[in-house]
Design an enzyme around this catalytic site. Structure first.
Site, PDB file in Angstrom:
ATOM      1  N   GLY B  56       0.832  -1.205   0.000  1.00  0.00           N
ATOM      2  CA  GLY B  56       0.000   0.000   0.000  1.00  0.00           C
ATOM      3  C   GLY B  56       0.864   1.250   0.000  1.00  0.00           C
ATOM      4  O   GLY B  56       1.881   1.311   0.697  1.00  0.00           O
ATOM      5  N   LEU B  59      -0.974   7.509   2.365  1.00  0.00           N
ATOM      6  CA  LEU B  59      -0.202   8.358   3.269  1.00  0.00           C
ATOM      7  C   LEU B  59       0.684   7.528   4.181  1.00  0.00           C
ATOM      8  O   LEU B  59       1.856   7.836   4.369  1.00  0.00           O
ATOM      9  CB  LEU B  59      -1.157   9.197   4.109  1.00  0.00           C
ATOM     10  N   ALA B  60       0.140   6.475   4.752  1.00  0.00           N
ATOM     11  CA  ALA B  60       0.904   5.664   5.695  1.00  0.00           C
ATOM     12  C   ALA B  60       1.987   4.859   4.977  1.00  0.00           C
ATOM     13  O   ALA B  60       3.161   4.909   5.338  1.00  0.00           O
ATOM     14  CB  ALA B  60      -0.035   4.733   6.462  1.00  0.00           C
ATOM     15  N   HIS B 282     -21.342   8.293   6.531  1.00  0.00           N
ATOM     16  CA  HIS B 282     -21.418   9.713   6.191  1.00  0.00           C
ATOM     17  C   HIS B 282     -22.813  10.034   5.651  1.00  0.00           C
ATOM     18  O   HIS B 282     -23.263   9.418   4.689  1.00  0.00           O
ATOM     19  CB  HIS B 282     -20.351  10.005   5.135  1.00  0.00           C
ATOM     20  N   SER B 300     -19.367  17.449   1.363  1.00  0.00           N
ATOM     21  CA  SER B 300     -18.991  17.898   2.699  1.00  0.00           C
ATOM     22  C   SER B 300     -20.231  18.071   3.573  1.00  0.00           C
ATOM     23  O   SER B 300     -21.263  18.566   3.146  1.00  0.00           O
ATOM     24  CB  SER B 300     -18.246  19.219   2.623  1.00  0.00           C
ATOM     25  N   ARG B 346     -23.185  12.810  12.908  1.00  0.00           N
ATOM     26  CA  ARG B 346     -23.387  12.152  11.608  1.00  0.00           C
ATOM     27  C   ARG B 346     -24.015  10.768  11.709  1.00  0.00           C
ATOM     28  O   ARG B 346     -24.769  10.369  10.826  1.00  0.00           O
ATOM     29  CB  ARG B 346     -22.090  12.090  10.802  1.00  0.00           C
ATOM     30  N   HIS B 417     -18.033   5.324   5.003  1.00  0.00           N
ATOM     31  CA  HIS B 417     -17.065   6.318   4.592  1.00  0.00           C
ATOM     32  C   HIS B 417     -15.700   6.018   5.194  1.00  0.00           C
ATOM     33  O   HIS B 417     -14.674   6.252   4.598  1.00  0.00           O
ATOM     34  CB  HIS B 417     -17.580   7.673   5.052  1.00  0.00           C
TER      35      HIS B 417
END
Lengths: 251, 481
Positions: B56, B59-60, B282, B300, B346, B417
């Site tokens: 993967g 970001l991580a 979401h 959003s 939410r 989400h």
């Protein structure tokens, strides 16, 4: 609605157009969902499904492609293929679907191409050399708001390659200049400004054609990135070449 | 009954020895500092003798690969996309939090820690959250130095905004594309290491299985998605940065390729999977246009600041929204939760919308959504104000649905989400399989905030995705020690 699709099928080095009927197409479908449906049908009838790339399906990952009726990402401006919807087409329309057409992007299969030369350009300098842990306090280097905004405009490139596919020369100037501008406009990118632009442009020219200012790239770009960045890249490239020559002269 | 507090899987109440979280001793503020000193260093000359496999490149994963490559380890990185730049971290929008206290509004590492534990319903592991708060400041330094074009003040300093119910301004952002910009920063750092030869990149490659030897993870089996070739790679550590399991549910906002195979394979090999029920749904996604559509587009939640949610009072009401008079509409959130109205958390908003649709009061041609109506806000604030606030979102809605949200209400429906459950990890981010580490969205109970209050429900999704993902991994050598 009903559509006649002419789709490029390729396995190996040569390919051909094949005709498909898409029936029961809803105008609320996205273009890729229409192809998903067609693939379901092909799979059910034992035929090989059409290979195409996609991932996020919200216009940000840059994975989707397709030349639709001769236009990269289709007829809607500023829109990636995954965000294009069938209401932009009409009942009975014939739609031609091709992969990105560029020498630097060989077809992998059907509508899937190999865009790895774009990664090679980034590897040739599209970064700021700052190993993890070595960064200074973030506010020690102020960035003028205008510079940050312009850098962000350039950095919104999603790396889809539509600019290359739209260019009659198969040039990658818009992609390359967007990354050069993003980093060269920021003070953090200044130390490597010259080596970056030279490395990236030279690598780009190894793979891609040359720019002759057609401007097709800007029109095709789903993020509407400006070709002004190409001028900026060219200026930086010339500047870098001259400053290097000056250095060489001193030795 | 399983005793959750002891982590006993056997049901006897005895702690499962595999679930030793190895939290360092001492006061919470000193744990990470002490732990860093207690860890054994690897001689620089020996680092190249170790191979780390990273699956993967979000970001991580990308940050881990770049950081470990810089340190001198041999890194093999894998992703299923055609380029590491395409991971779904790219879709995060809102921003990333850090306890910089640039606004002098009383923020501190301890306050970020406190807010995060509270926002996580007191379920996150506090020692990990404190570490996250501590390194948050370094993350911003690192990202800014990498060229992430964060929003700036006129004086050139970093801009902040208040997000997710925080009473301090600690969110750093790059327009609505913070995830994209952070990911490109990590991708560029990774590209630099690929060029330097420390990281070998395998794109269009998916992980099929985890290879075990004597109870340890020693490699992976992968398939080349172009040729179909299956091969195996061995390493001294395997790091999974393969994201969450939202796509295990039908309706989801995740990318089509996020199919949680890697985490599942690790689980089948014995890695414990924790809190799978802990998911985030979401409420403001665009409803599916057809039954087969599973990928919904997220809008959003800030829309709920000015939009009013309602359904027709009678099920089977076929009239267009504007033809239904106000007294025949059911503003069910305002009716049931008068104090919070449309800004309930939410999960409450999501559950209520699902209930209304199940009752047959759904709207749209598929009867699979509820209305989010801006008519009142437009008449109160003017169209220009609404356009300024939500122009991009309205444009996106119109592009996808073909309906003009200025003239008729939007239709919305909840979708999966984000997932807070995942592979269980200890303080060193190691799963219950020795040698197999999990970073970013694939691991459990990240200190993701479950917003339980009025303002919290405004929080953009991005910050929540980004914060845990980035923080865990910009810790060189830690995750794959």
């Amino acid at each position: 609605m009903r559509l006649k699709l002419r789709i490029w099928r390729q396995s190996g080095t040569s390919g051909e157009f094949r005709d498909y009927d898409a029936t029961d197409v809803s105008e609320d479908m996205s273009f890729l969902e229409m192809l998903d449906e067609l693939n379901e049908r092909l799979i059910e009838s034992g035929e090989e499904p059409i290979a195409f790339d996609s991932d996020c399906r919200e216009g940000i990952c840059g994975m989707c492609s397709l030349i639709i009726d001769g236009r990269a990402h289709g007829p809607e401006l500023g829109t990636a293929t995954c965000q294009l919807h069938m209401r932009k087409f009409h009942d009975g329309q014939q739609i031609t679907i091709e992969p990105w057409r560029a020498r630097a992007f060989p077809v992998v299969r059907d509508l899937v191409v190999d865009r790895s030369p774009l990664d090679r350009i980034i590897e040739a300098g599209g970064f700021i050399s700052v190993p993890t842990g070595s960064a200074p306090e973030a506010n020690d280097v102020p960035v003028p708001k205008e510079a940050a905004e312009a850098a962000m405009d350039a950095a919104s490139c999603i790396g889809c390659g539509a600019c290359v596919a739209a260019c009659p020369n198969g040039a990658a100037q818009l992609f390359t200049s967007a990354k050069v501008a993003h980093l060269n406009l920021l003070p953090q990118g200044a130390p490597e400004r010259d080596s970056r632009v030279v490395g990236m442009v030279d690598t780009m020219e190894h793979f891609f054609g040359s720019c002759t200012n057609h401007g097709e790239c800007e029109k095709a770009c789903p993020k509407e990135i400006s070709i002004d960045f190409i001028a900026l890249m060219n200026r930086d490239y010339v500047r870098a070449k001259f400053s290097n020559r000056a250095l060489a002269g001193r030795h | 009954m399983t005793d959750v507090s002891t982590g006993g899987a056997s049901g006897t109440g005895a702690p499962d020895p595999a679930l030793d979280s190895k939290i360092p001793d001492g006061p919470i503020a000193d744990k990470w500092e002490n732990h860093k000193f207690d860890l054994k260093l690897v001689n620089p000359a020996n680092k190249r003798k170790f191979t780390v496999i990273i699956v993967g490149t979000g970001l991580a994963g990308a940050a881990a690969a770049a950081s470990l490559g810089e340190l001198g380890y041999n890194v093999k990185a894998f992703c299923y996309q055609d380029s590491p730049r395409r991971a779904h971290s790219i879709a995060a929008q809102g921003g990333i939090n850090a306890a910089k206290n640039y606004r002098n509004d009383g923020d501190s590492v301890h306050r970020l820690f406190y807010d995060t534990v509270k926002g996580g319903d007191y379920r996150a592991r506090e020692a990990n959250v404190h570490r996250l708060a501590e390194v948050s400041v370094d993350i911003i330094d690192q990202c800014a130095a990498q060229g992430v074009p964060f929003a700036r003040e006129y004086g050139g300093l970093l801009d902040n905004r208040s997000f997710g119910g925080a009473q301090v301004s600690r969110t750093f952002y790059a327009r609505g594309q913070t995830g994209q910009q952070l990911l490109l920063g990590a991708y560029q750092a990774l590209a630099r290491q690929i060029d330097a030869g420390t990281v070998e990149m395998f794109s269009r490659t998916e992980m099929l299985d985890l290879v075990m030897k004597d109870g340890r993870a020693v490699g992976i089996v992968v398939r080349d998605l172009v040729t179909g070739d299956v091969s195996s790679h061995s390493g001294h550590a395997v790091v999974l940065g393969t994201g969450g399991y939202s796509n295990a549910f039908f309706l989801s906002t995740n990318a089509k390729g996020c199919n949680v195979t890697a985490a599942w394979r690790a689980h089948r090999k014995g890695a414990y999977f924790a809190n799978p029920c802990f998911t985030q749904i979401h409420p403001t996604c665009i409803p599916a246009s057809e039954e087969f559509q599973s990928k919904l587009t997220l809008m959003s939640e800030s829309l709920r600041n000015d939009g009013r949610i309602w359904v027709p009072g009678d099920s089977g009401d076929e009239r267009a929204a504007i033809e239904i008079p106000p007294d025949e509409r059911d503003y069910y959130l305002e009716r049931r939760y008068p104090a919070f109205g449309n800004l309930v958390p939410r999960d409450v908003a999501s559950r209520a919308a699902k209930l209304e649709v199940d009752r047959g009061r759904g709207v749209g041609s598929k009867k699979n959504g509820v209305y989010l109506d801006f008519a009142d806000a437009i008449s109160r604030l003017g169209r220009d104000t609404i356009e300024e606030k939500y122009g991009n979102l309205f444009q996106m809605y119109e592009r996808i649905t073909g309906e003009d949200p200025y003239a008729q209400p939007m239709r919305i429906f909840p979708a999966l989400h984000y997932t807070m459950g995942g592979l269980w990890v200890d303080y060193d981010l190691m799963s219950t399989i020795p040698g197999c580490y999990v970073v970013g969205g694939g691991k459990f109970l990240r200190s993701r905030r479950q917003p339980p209050g009025r303002v919290r429900s405004h929080a953009g999704p991005g910050r929540r995705i980004l914060r845990p993902a980035v923080h865990d991994l910009r810790l060189p050598g830690r995750s794959a020690r």
